[in-house]
Design a protein around this motif. Structure first.
Motif, short mmCIF file in Angstrom:
data_model
loop_
_atom_site.label_atom_id
_atom_site.label_comp_id
_atom_site.label_asym_id
_atom_site.label_seq_id
_atom_site.Cartn_x
_atom_site.Cartn_y
_atom_site.Cartn_z
N LEU A 1 -5.32 -11.55 4.22
CA LEU A 1 -3.75 -11.75 4.15
C LEU A 1 -3.03 -10.38 3.82
O LEU A 1 -3.92 -9.68 3.19
CB LEU A 1 -3.72 -12.70 2.84
CG LEU A 1 -4.02 -14.16 3.03
CD1 LEU A 1 -4.09 -14.72 1.79
CD2 LEU A 1 -3.13 -14.90 3.77
N PRO A 2 -1.86 -10.29 4.34
CA PRO A 2 -1.47 -8.82 4.42
C PRO A 2 -0.64 -8.61 2.77
O PRO A 2 0.59 -8.43 2.75
CB PRO A 2 -0.26 -9.11 5.12
CG PRO A 2 0.12 -10.46 5.17
CD PRO A 2 -1.11 -11.14 5.11
N VAL A 3 -1.57 -8.50 1.71
CA VAL A 3 -1.02 -8.11 0.61
C VAL A 3 -1.61 -6.70 0.14
O VAL A 3 -2.50 -6.12 0.93
CB VAL A 3 -1.57 -9.23 -0.45
CG1 VAL A 3 -0.45 -10.30 -0.37
CG2 VAL A 3 -3.00 -9.55 -0.63
N PRO B 1 -5.69 -5.50 0.34
CA PRO B 1 -5.75 -6.65 1.09
C PRO B 1 -6.48 -7.50 0.63
O PRO B 1 -7.74 -7.34 0.27
CB PRO B 1 -6.10 -6.10 2.47
CG PRO B 1 -5.96 -4.69 2.51
CD PRO B 1 -5.89 -4.36 0.89
N LEU B 2 -6.23 -8.96 0.76
CA LEU B 2 -7.16 -10.07 0.50
C LEU B 2 -7.74 -10.89 1.42
O LEU B 2 -7.21 -11.36 2.43
CB LEU B 2 -6.14 -11.10 -0.28
CG LEU B 2 -6.78 -12.23 -0.89
CD1 LEU B 2 -7.86 -11.93 -2.07
CD2 LEU B 2 -5.84 -13.16 -1.58
N GLN B 3 -9.19 -10.98 1.63
CA GLN B 3 -9.79 -11.78 2.27
C GLN B 3 -10.27 -12.93 1.99
O GLN B 3 -10.63 -13.23 0.67
CB GLN B 3 -11.24 -10.84 2.73
CG GLN B 3 -12.11 -11.45 3.64
CD GLN B 3 -13.09 -10.67 4.05
OE1 GLN B 3 -12.98 -9.50 4.64
NE2 GLN B 3 -14.31 -11.02 3.50
N VAL B 4 -9.96 -14.08 2.82
CA VAL B 4 -10.33 -15.35 2.31
C VAL B 4 -11.42 -15.88 3.34
O VAL B 4 -11.23 -16.00 4.50
CB VAL B 4 -8.97 -16.35 2.55
CG1 VAL B 4 -9.33 -17.72 2.09
CG2 VAL B 4 -7.95 -15.68 1.84
N ALA C 1 0.11 -17.20 6.96
CA ALA C 1 0.84 -15.79 6.73
C ALA C 1 -0.15 -14.67 7.01
O ALA C 1 0.22 -13.61 7.11
CB ALA C 1 1.32 -15.83 5.34
#
Lengths: 316, 361
Positions: free
Chosen positions: B250-252, B255-258, B317
Motif C-alpha cells: 500500500l502506498p503509504v 510503505p505497508l505490506q499486506v 488502492a
C-alpha cells in the motif's frame, strides 16, 4: 542541618546501594531538580555522600526529612530485594543449574539474565534469556525463551511478583522501548473531542469552491480520527501485526459463500518499518475508512499485535 | 459462447473469435497492449486472451527428460522477453557455445566486472536443446545455455560449477504470429535467467549482436498475477496447493505490506462459487474448463471484500506484488518459480503469451 541529621544521612548513604541512589532521591523529591542534576553519580560513594550532605545543608533539611528518605529507601529496597530473592529461589527450585543475574536500571526496569542448564550440563551462557520487568507495572518483556523453559520462568515470575496469573500479551517486536512505550502509552496521545476546532478560514477574500471545502473538511476529519486512534507525532516502532481470521464469509453479491456454515480460514499479516505510522497514514489518506475498525485500533489500544478473530469473540 | 473456436493440439489456450474489429480493439486496450501499433493482420491476433483453458495436470516426464525438468523446477527465474532471432540454427549450438565462451573471456580481459567466484576462473559455456517443451508445430525447441566456472587451481576431479543458466523458449506461441514471421527468424520470446547479473548482461549482449535481437524486462503485471491466483486455485481440484498467498503493498509512508494467506479449500470454494454465477456457463464438457477473466475479477473482488469487511482497508488502492502457492510463486518484478513440473507447460504458455505481447514489431 544539625549533627544528628548529618549522621543519620551518612549512615543511610552507607546502606543505599549505588544503583538505587538516584531513583530513591528522585522519589524523595526534597531536593530540587537542579540540585539533583548537579550530583555526579559516577563518583565514589564517599564523594557523593559529601556532596549530598552539602546540598541538604543548603536546603536546610532536618532530621524529619532524612527519616523520610530512609523510609522511602526501605520500602523501595524491600520491594526490589524481595523480588530478587524470591525470583532466584523460585527458579532454582524449579530447575537446577540455572545462572541468574539481576540488575536494576535507573529507570525502574529490572533486567534479569538467565542462563539455562539442566541436571547434567552447566548453564549455557551463549543462549541466555533476558527478562525485563518494570516494578510498578504488571508487564514483563521476554527475549529468547525456549518453549521448554517457558513454564518455569513464567511460574517463577508470577510467584515473585506476587501475582496470581501470567498470560501472553500477544505483543512482539524488535524494539523493547517501542513495546514499552506502546503498552504504557508513553507517546503523544490525542484525546477525542466532541467539538473539534473549526477549520481556520485562511482566505476569506476568495470564495472557495464547494468541492474544495468539502474535501478539506473530509481530509481534516480523517486526519483527526487517525490521530485519535493511533496517536500524534512519533509512534513506537512496531514491525508487524498478525491476524488469524476464522469468520464466516459474508458478501451480498455471493449467496453461495454467504450461506456457508463453516468459517473462511485465512490470515493477514501487516508489515512495515513502522507499522503504526503506516496505519495512521492509511487512515488519514482514506485508504482505510474512518472511523478505524476495532481490529486495527486494538493494536495501540490494547498493546497487542497478535490476534485470533472468530465470529463469537471479536477480539480473542 | 458465440463464434468458432480454434484449438491446436495440446493447446492450453482458447481464443474467442468475435465478429467486429471494434470489439477486438476494445479488448486490446483493456489489457494494456502497447498503444500506437498499427493494425496489421498479424497484430490483431496478438492480444491477451480473456478466456483461458484451466491448466490440467500434465505428466510431461514422458516428453521431457527428467534431468531437464529438474533444471527448470523449484528454482527462481528472472524473466525477460526477446525479439525473434535472425538466422539462429538449432544445429549450430556447439559453435555458439565456443563463440560465447570466447566473448565472455574477452570481455573479462577488458576489465568488465563479471565477479563470479574470483578472478582466476575460466568459464565454459554449453548450449543444449531441451526437447519436448515445444507444444505446437510452430513452437521452436527450447534452448538451454549454461555457464560453468572452473577455478584456476581446481583439481581434475572437481566438477565444474554452474554459475549461470538461462533458457529461451516458446510454449504454445500464437500460431498466426509465428507463421507470419519471415523465414529466417526464430521466435523464442521467453528468456529465463538465473545467476550473476554481470553474466546475464554478457549473454544478452552476445545474443543481441549475434542474432540482431532485443531484450527487455518482462514484468508480470497485475492481470497476470490475478490470472495465476485464480489458475492455481483452480488446480487445487487436482493437486493440493496448500495455501494461496498474496502480497500487496500500500502506498503509504512508510510503505505497508499486506500478506493475505487463504486456506486452499476455502479459496477453492470461493472460486467455484464465482464460476457458478457466471452467466455464460454452458453445459458442454469443453466449456466447463474455459475460464473467463471476468471470473478471475470476481474471485479477486470476493477476496478483497472479505478483507475489507474486517479491516476497512481497500486493497485495490495498492498493488499486488506477489502470488504464491505450493505450485510456485510469481512476483511483480518478473521473477517466477514453478514448484511442480505438472503445471509447467500451462504456466509457461501464459508467460509466452505475455512475452509475445511485448514484441515491439
Amino acid at each position: 542541618m544539625d549533627n544528628l541529621a548529618k549522621h543519620l544521612l551518612q549512615r543511610l548513604m552507607r546502606r543505599i546501594p549505588a544503583s538505587m541512589l538516584q531513583s530513591t532521591l528522585d522519589k524523595w523529591g526534597r531536593l530540587t531538580a537542579e540540585k539533583r542534576k548537579s550530583l555526579d553519580f559516577t563518583q565514589s560513594k564517599l564523594t557523593i555522600t559529601q556532596e549530598l550532605v552539602a546540598l541538604c545543608e543548603e536546603s536546610e533539611l532536618t532530621v524529619k526529612h532524612i527519616t523520610e528518605l530512609e523510609m522511602i529507601y526501605d520500602a523501595h529496597s524491600v520491594e526490589l530485594m524481595q523480588f530478587k530473592e524470591q525470583f532466584k529461589s523460585h527458579l532454582s527450585e524449579l530447575k537446577r543449574n540455572v545462572s541468574v543475574k539481576i540488575k536494576k536500571h535507573t529507570d525502574e526496569a529490572v533486567w534479569i539474565r538467565v542462563a539455562w542448564g539442566d541436571g547434567l550440563s552447566r548453564p549455557n551462557h551463549l543462549k541466555a534469556t533476558y527478562v525485563v520487568h518494570y516494578l510498578q507495572t504488571p508487564y514483563v518483556f521476554v527475549n529468547a525463551l525456549s518453549s521448554k523453559n517457558k513454564p518455569l520462568l513464567l511460574q517463577a515470575l508470577t510467584l515473585s511478583t506476587k501475582h496470581q496469573q501470567i498470560k501472553a500479551a500477544n505483543l512482539s517486536g524488535q524494539k523493547l522501548t517501542a513495546l514499552r512505550d506502546l503498552l504504557m502509552r508513553q507517546y503523544q496521545q490525542v484525546f477525542p473531542t466532541k467539538y473539534p476546532s473549526p477549520l481556520p478560514e485562511s482566505d476569506q477574500s476568495i470564495s472557495k469552491l464547494r468541492i474544495e471545502k468539502v474535501q478539506a473538511e473530509a481530509s481534516a476529519n480523517r486526519h483527526r480520527m487517525a490521530g485519535e486512534t493511533f496517536g500524534d507525532g512519533m509512534l513506537p516502532a512496531l514491525q508487524s501485526a498478525f491476524f488469524q481470521l476464522e469468520t464466516k464469509f459474508k458478501d451480498p453479491t455471493n449467496e453461495a459463500m454467504t450461506q456457508r456454515d463453516e468459517p473462511f480460514i485465512c490470515s493477514v499479516k501487516f508489515s512495515s518499518s513502522n507499522l503504526l505510522e503506516s496505519l495512521r497514514h492509511c487512515a488519514s489518506s482514506g485508504i482505510a475508512s474512518t472511523p478505524v475498525t476495532p481490529l486495527l485500533s486494538s493494536i495501540p489500544l490494547k498493546g497487542r499485535n497478535y490476534f485470533v478473530i472468530t465470529d463469537n469473540v471479536p477480539n480473542a | 459462447m458465440e463464434g468458432s473456436r480454434e484449438r491446436t493440439p495440446h493447446s492450453g489456450v482458447v481464443k474467442r473469435r468475435s465478429k467486429s474489429q471494434s470489439y477486438r480493439r476494445s479488448i486490446r486496450t483493456c489489457f494494456g497492449v502497447a498503444s500506437g501499433l498499427s493494425l496489421t493482420p498479424a497484430l490483431t491476433a496478438r492480444r491477451m486472451n480473456i478466456c483461458r483453458k484451466a491448466p490440467r495436470s500434465q505428466n510431461i516426464t514422458e516428453k521431457v527428460k527428467p534431468e531437464h525438468l529438474a533444471l527448470l523446477v523449484k528454482t527462481e527465474w528472472q524473466l525477460s522477453y526477446v525479439t525473434p532471432l535472425y538466422q539462429f540454427r538449432h544445429t549450430q549450438l556447439k559453435t555458439y557455445a565456443r563463440q560465447l565462451s570466447a566473448f565472455i573471456a574477452a570481455e573479462k580481459q577488458q576489465g568488465l566486472a563479471v565477479e563470479v567466484g574470483g578472478l582466476q576462473n575460466t568459464f565454459k559455456v554449453s548450449f543444449s536443446v531441451l526437447q519436448g517443451l515445444a507444444e505446437t508445430n510452430d513452437d521452436p525447441e527450447t534452448v538451454l545455455i549454461q555457464v560453468q566456472s572452473k577455478p584456476m587451481f581446481a583439481r581434475q576431479e572437481d566438477p565444474p560449477k554452474t554459475v549461470w543458466s538461462g533458457w529461451l523458449s516458446c510454449i504454445n506461441g500464437n500460431p498466426e504470429y509465428l507463421q507470419s514471421l519471415p523465414k529466417d527468424f526464430t521466435c523464442l520470446p521467453l528468456f529465463c535467467s538465473k545467476g550473476a547479473e554481470g553474466l546475464s548482461s554478457l549473454v544478452k549482449s552476445w545474443l543481441q549482436r549475434t542474432f540482431d535481437c532485443c531484450f527487455g524486462p518482462l514484468d508480470i503485471n497485475q492481470t497476470t498475477l490475478q490470472w495465476l491466483a485464480a489458475l492455481w486455485t483452480n488446480c487445487h481440484m487436482e493437486t493440493n496447493i496448500q495455501k494461496l498467498k498474496m502480497i500487496w503493498t500500500l502506498p503509504v509512508v512508510p510503505p505497508l505490506q499486506v500478506t493475505y494467506t487463504v486456506d486452499s479449500d476455502d479459496a477453492l470454494e470461493l472460486w467455484r462459487s464465482t464460476r457458478e454465477s457466471s452467466a455464460e456457463k454452458s453445459r458442454g464438457a469443453e466449456d466447463e474448463v474455459c475460464i473467463d477473466f471476468s471470473e478471475v475479477t470476481r474471485f479477486m473482488q470476493g477476496l478483497m471484500s472479505h478483507f475489507y469487511r474486517h479491516f476497512r482497508v481497500d486493497l485495490s488502492a495498492g498493488e499486488l506484488n506477489q502470488v504464491s502457492s505450493a505450485l510456485g510463486s510469481a512476483k511483480l518484478n518478473g521473477k517466477i518459480k514453478i514448484s511442480s513440473s505438472r503445471y509447467l507447460i500451462s504456466i509457461f504458455s501464459l508467460l509466452t503469451e505475455c512475452a509475445l505481447l511485448k514484441m515491439p514489431i
